[in-house]
Design a protein around this motif. Structure first.
Motif, short mmCIF file in Angstrom:
data_model
loop_
_atom_site.label_atom_id
_atom_site.label_comp_id
_atom_site.label_asym_id
_atom_site.label_seq_id
_atom_site.Cartn_x
_atom_site.Cartn_y
_atom_site.Cartn_z
N ARG A 91 11.26 -2.75 4.55
CA ARG A 91 9.81 -2.82 3.86
C ARG A 91 9.21 -1.44 3.72
N PHE A 92 9.22 -0.57 4.54
CA PHE A 92 8.73 0.61 4.22
C PHE A 92 9.60 1.74 3.95
N THR A 93 9.22 2.84 2.97
CA THR A 93 10.07 4.01 2.75
C THR A 93 8.94 5.16 2.73
N ILE A 94 9.59 6.27 3.50
CA ILE A 94 9.12 7.47 3.61
C ILE A 94 9.73 8.61 2.61
N SER A 95 8.68 9.21 2.10
CA SER A 95 9.49 10.14 1.21
C SER A 95 8.54 11.49 1.25
N ARG A 96 9.14 12.54 0.64
CA ARG A 96 8.33 13.93 0.59
C ARG A 96 8.54 14.59 -0.38
N ASP A 97 7.42 15.26 -0.99
CA ASP A 97 7.75 16.26 -2.22
C ASP A 97 7.32 17.68 -1.67
N ASN A 98 8.34 18.22 -1.22
CA ASN A 98 8.16 19.78 -0.76
C ASN A 98 7.50 20.55 -1.71
N ALA A 99 7.53 20.61 -2.93
CA ALA A 99 6.96 21.24 -3.86
C ALA A 99 5.31 20.83 -4.05
N GLU A 100 5.01 19.77 -3.90
CA GLU A 100 3.49 19.28 -3.81
C GLU A 100 3.17 19.33 -2.59
N LYS A 101 3.83 19.54 -1.39
CA LYS A 101 3.45 19.50 -0.04
C LYS A 101 2.58 18.00 0.47
N LYS A 102 3.35 17.08 -0.06
CA LYS A 102 3.25 15.77 0.03
C LYS A 102 4.11 14.78 0.95
N LEU A 103 3.59 13.94 1.78
CA LEU A 103 4.31 13.13 2.47
C LEU A 103 3.69 11.53 2.09
N TYR A 104 4.76 10.74 1.93
CA TYR A 104 4.26 9.51 1.34
C TYR A 104 4.98 8.27 2.31
N LEU A 136 0.87 -1.17 -0.11
CA LEU A 136 0.08 -0.07 0.01
C LEU A 136 0.82 1.29 0.21
N ARG A 137 0.27 2.31 -0.55
CA ARG A 137 1.10 3.53 -0.37
C ARG A 137 0.10 4.63 -0.01
N LEU A 138 0.60 5.12 1.31
CA LEU A 138 -0.11 6.16 2.06
C LEU A 138 0.51 7.53 1.58
N SER A 139 -0.62 8.57 1.52
CA SER A 139 -0.21 9.86 1.24
C SER A 139 -0.79 10.58 2.35
N CYS A 140 -0.08 11.88 2.29
CA CYS A 140 -0.34 12.78 3.36
C CYS A 140 -0.42 14.16 2.83
N VAL A 141 -1.52 14.82 2.33
CA VAL A 141 -1.41 16.19 2.12
C VAL A 141 -1.36 17.18 2.84
N ALA A 142 -0.54 18.33 2.62
CA ALA A 142 -0.49 19.36 3.81
C ALA A 142 -0.97 20.89 2.94
N SER A 143 -1.49 21.45 3.80
CA SER A 143 -2.09 22.68 3.47
C SER A 143 -1.04 23.85 4.09
N TRP A 183 5.30 9.42 10.16
CA TRP A 183 4.18 8.22 10.26
C TRP A 183 4.17 7.78 11.36
N PHE A 184 3.05 7.79 12.11
CA PHE A 184 2.63 6.92 13.36
C PHE A 184 1.66 6.01 13.07
N ARG A 185 1.46 5.04 13.95
CA ARG A 185 0.53 4.07 13.71
C ARG A 185 -0.07 3.67 15.32
N GLN A 186 -1.16 3.32 15.31
CA GLN A 186 -1.96 2.94 16.72
C GLN A 186 -2.93 1.90 16.48
N ALA A 187 -2.66 0.53 16.93
CA ALA A 187 -3.55 -0.50 16.87
C ALA A 187 -4.30 -0.50 17.80
N PRO A 188 -5.42 -1.28 17.90
CA PRO A 188 -6.53 -1.20 19.09
C PRO A 188 -5.76 -1.66 20.63
N GLY A 189 -5.95 -0.70 21.48
CA GLY A 189 -5.36 -1.21 22.67
C GLY A 189 -3.92 -0.95 22.71
N GLN A 190 -3.27 -0.38 21.76
CA GLN A 190 -1.85 -0.18 21.88
C GLN A 190 -1.74 1.50 21.92
#
Length: 122
Positions: free
Chosen positions: A66-79, A17-24, A35-42
């Motif tokens: 397994r995971f790769t974080i990246s950012r596009d500052n011009a597009e204001k996006k985090l992946y 899967l590829r997660l995206s985060c758009v910033a304003s 990127w953070f995660r939270q499982a039930p009860g954790q």
């Protein structure tokens, strides 16, 4: 800055899967992003981060390779590219921003997105 995460879903173990985060706002590049995660009860846990300016990347041990974080500052996006997913990766994933240099601690972050659910079936 405000954040909106997307890209979660249901995937079988071994899938991707590829997660995206758009910033304003105009100052995305000046934020350390995580990127953070939270499982039930954790507690919410650090997954990956990238620092402002230099863009150095950091990962929790369980996702390295397994995971790769990246950012596009011009597009204001985090992946977050997530490969070889495991059932234990199941959680709500959040993107977050802070103006400092702290990367791993949730307490360092003062802006959070709404979260996106990732479910990995076995």
């Amino acid at each position: 800055v405000q954040l909106q995460a997307s890209g979660g879903g249901l995937v079988q173990a071994g899938g991707s899967l590829r997660l995206s985060c758009v910033a304003s706002g105009p100052t995305f590049r000046s934020y350390t992003m995580g990127w953070f995660r939270q499982a039930p009860g954790q507690e919410r846990e650090f997954v990956a981060g990238t620092t402002r300016n230099s863009g150095g990347t950091y990962y929790t041990d369980s996702v390295k390779g397994r995971f790769t974080i990246s950012r596009d500052n011009a597009e204001k996006k985090l992946y977050l590219q997530m490969n070889s997913l495991k059932p234990e990766d199941t959680a709500v994933y959040y993107c977050a921003a802070n103006r400092g240099l702290g990367v791993r601690s949730p307490a360092s972050y003062d802006v959070w997105g709404q979260g996106t659910q990732v479910t990995v079936s076995s």
